[in-house]
Scaffold this motif. Structure first.
Motif, mmCIF file in Angstrom:
data_model
loop_
_atom_site.group_PDB
_atom_site.id
_atom_site.type_symbol
_atom_site.label_atom_id
_atom_site.label_comp_id
_atom_site.label_asym_id
_atom_site.label_seq_id
_atom_site.Cartn_x
_atom_site.Cartn_y
_atom_site.Cartn_z
ATOM 1 N N LEU A 73 31.695 -36.338 31.452
ATOM 2 C CA LEU A 73 30.535 -36.171 32.321
ATOM 3 C C LEU A 73 29.301 -36.881 31.776
ATOM 4 N N GLY A 74 29.342 -37.297 30.511
ATOM 5 C CA GLY A 74 28.221 -38.025 29.930
ATOM 6 C C GLY A 74 26.970 -37.193 29.745
ATOM 7 N N LEU A 75 27.130 -35.905 29.467
ATOM 8 C CA LEU A 75 25.969 -35.033 29.285
ATOM 9 C C LEU A 75 25.279 -35.322 27.952
ATOM 10 N N PRO A 76 23.951 -35.194 27.905
ATOM 11 C CA PRO A 76 23.237 -35.400 26.636
ATOM 12 C C PRO A 76 23.549 -34.287 25.653
ATOM 13 N N GLU A 77 23.140 -34.479 24.412
ATOM 14 C CA GLU A 77 23.431 -33.482 23.386
ATOM 15 C C GLU A 77 22.780 -32.141 23.715
ATOM 16 N N GLN A 78 23.384 -31.083 23.213
ATOM 17 C CA GLN A 78 22.857 -29.737 23.416
ATOM 18 C C GLN A 78 21.872 -29.417 22.298
ATOM 19 N N ALA A 79 20.648 -29.019 22.671
ATOM 20 C CA ALA A 79 19.632 -28.760 21.651
ATOM 21 C C ALA A 79 18.848 -27.488 21.928
ATOM 22 N N SER A 80 19.387 -26.607 22.786
ATOM 23 C CA SER A 80 18.719 -25.332 23.055
ATOM 24 C C SER A 80 19.747 -24.212 23.074
ATOM 25 N N ALA A 81 19.263 -22.980 22.987
ATOM 26 C CA ALA A 81 20.159 -21.831 22.890
ATOM 27 C C ALA A 81 21.004 -21.645 24.144
ATOM 28 N N HIS A 82 20.472 -22.017 25.306
ATOM 29 C CA HIS A 82 21.217 -21.802 26.549
ATOM 30 C C HIS A 82 21.938 -23.054 27.038
#
Length: 249
Positions: free
Chosen positions: A5-14
């Protein structure tokens, strides 16, 4: 699936929760696509002209299609009532208390993002539309006692990691859309309305603030930046800004 899906990196709790929902929605769309695509191909073959050279005005006598339509409607209702609405309610009811969060005002305009921090006293100073100018884009009244230590920035949002962030979002002119992709945050900024936006950063880094709503001829250059800092670096930045304010008095 996330890589596809090419999602950006995860950088938050949710962020992980949002991504799981996105993946689930895509799987559901894939099932619907295959199901309805198969049904469409079946109807093309089943009711082809060579098999039915003359139209049958009586139509299909079977109620199978009706049962399928009712079944699909029931499944969608269950997903809406049992999954989507509870997930949405859980998210919108989870606003952090201002006493526990870092509170910032973000005011959008053509074509910039203005950030307003309350300073050490934790109180936002008064703003007045009559004071809005190129050097004072939010109209902050520095004669107000609460505004003397307030910090303002343009196109740069600085926040600490691992602390709840509460942003009060609005717009000065037209509708914009405040998008922090790595935080999985996106909210329209509407003139005359203040929306709460909240998240907890879990990674330090520097990323872009995007406007996801066509807002005028200069929309392409409405580009800001946000930096998630360690608490020590964030406190040091606040001290630098306060010192700069005192030097201008």
């Amino acid at each position: 699936m996330l890589e596809l899906l090419g999602l950006p990196e995860q950088a938050s709790a949710h962020a992980a929760e949002i991504d799981r929902m996105i993946v689930l929605v895509h799987w559901l769309m894939a099932v619907l696509f295959v199901g309805w695509g198969t049904f469409f191909i079946y109807t093309l073959i089943r009711f082809r002209a060579s098999r039915h050279p003359r139209a049958d005005y009586g139509g299909v006598k079977s109620h199978f299609s009706t049962y399928v339509e009712v079944g699909v409607a029931l499944v969608e209702a269950i997903l809406l009532v049992g999954f989507a609405i509870p997930a949405w309610a859980n998210r919108v009811d989870d606003i952090p208390n201002e006493s526990d969060a870092v509170v910032v005002r973000v005011i959008a305009e053509q074509f910039a993002w203005n950030a307003h921090y309350p300073g050490a006293d934790g109180v936002f100073g008064r703003t007045d539309i009559k004071l809005v100018a190129a050097e004072n884009p939010i109209g902050l009244d520095r004669t107000d006692a609460a505004a003397k230590d307030d910090i303002t920035t343009i196109n740069q949002l600085n926040l600490p990691v691992n602390r709840p962030i509460l942003i009060h979002l609005t717009s000065k002119d037209v509708i914009h859309s405040f998008s922090l992709n790595q935080m999985r945050v996106k909210q329209d900024a509407i003139p005359g309305v203040s929306f709460p936006v909240w998240f907890t950063p879990t990674k330090t880094g520097d990323w872009e603030i995007n406007c996801s709503q066509l807002c005028g001829l200069g929309h392409y250059r409405m580009r800001g930046f946000y930096s998630i800092k360690t608490q020590q670096d964030y406190d040091a930045w606040l001290k630098e800004e306060v010192a700069a304010l005192q030097a201008t008095r």
